[in-house]
Design a protein around this motif. Sequence first.
Motif, PDB file in Angstrom:
ATOM      1  N   ASN A 139      26.466 -63.016 -14.136  1.00 25.68           N
ATOM      2  CA  ASN A 139      26.994 -62.679 -15.059  1.00 25.68           C
ATOM      3  C   ASN A 139      27.340 -62.200 -16.232  1.00 25.68           C
ATOM      4  O   ASN A 139      28.262 -61.821 -17.227  1.00 25.68           O
ATOM      5  N   TYR A 140      27.228 -60.370 -16.127  1.00 21.03           N
ATOM      6  CA  TYR A 140      27.063 -59.452 -16.577  1.00 21.03           C
ATOM      7  C   TYR A 140      27.169 -58.482 -15.401  1.00 21.03           C
ATOM      8  O   TYR A 140      27.273 -59.110 -13.627  1.00 21.03           O
ATOM      9  N   ASP A 141      28.653 -57.235 -15.595  1.00 18.80           N
ATOM     10  CA  ASP A 141      29.321 -56.309 -14.678  1.00 18.80           C
ATOM     11  C   ASP A 141      28.031 -55.419 -14.464  1.00 18.80           C
ATOM     12  O   ASP A 141      28.502 -54.980 -15.059  1.00 18.80           O
ATOM     13  N   ILE A 142      27.276 -55.316 -13.664  1.00 19.14           N
ATOM     14  CA  ILE A 142      26.052 -54.077 -13.491  1.00 19.14           C
ATOM     15  C   ILE A 142      26.757 -53.641 -12.482  1.00 19.14           C
ATOM     16  O   ILE A 142      26.914 -54.517 -11.011  1.00 19.14           O
ATOM     17  N   PRO A 143      26.640 -51.937 -12.198  1.00 16.99           N
ATOM     18  CA  PRO A 143      26.689 -51.150 -11.738  1.00 16.99           C
ATOM     19  C   PRO A 143      25.666 -51.086 -10.353  1.00 16.99           C
ATOM     20  O   PRO A 143      24.876 -51.217 -10.081  1.00 16.99           O
ATOM     21  N   ASN A 144      26.288 -51.013  -9.015  1.00 15.39           N
ATOM     22  CA  ASN A 144      25.926 -50.623  -7.754  1.00 15.39           C
ATOM     23  C   ASN A 144      25.349 -49.230  -8.057  1.00 15.39           C
ATOM     24  O   ASN A 144      26.162 -48.252  -7.999  1.00 15.39           O
ATOM     25  N   LEU A 145      24.274 -49.233  -8.025  1.00 23.04           N
ATOM     26  CA  LEU A 145      23.017 -48.282  -7.913  1.00 23.04           C
ATOM     27  C   LEU A 145      23.534 -47.301  -6.934  1.00 23.04           C
ATOM     28  O   LEU A 145      23.983 -46.015  -7.144  1.00 23.04           O
TER      29      LEU A 145
END
Length: 69
Positions: free
Chosen positions: A43-49
Amino acid sequence: MKFACSGFLLHQHASAISIPASIIQFLLGFTLGDVIGMYQVQNYDIPNLAKKLEEIKKDVDAKKKPPTS
């Protein structure tokens, strides 16, 4: 009559294994963390670490190299 089996108590007449509260607490916390993490990723734009670290590594390597002439 009770039998000891790798730290847990087995009762002769009961089929249930007594599980310490710390293990139950760990499993509930781990499961809750997984569920919350899956919700956030969907549901959220989580950055790809992994990609962010690669970009940072490339920037650091580019700054280390002396300019060629």
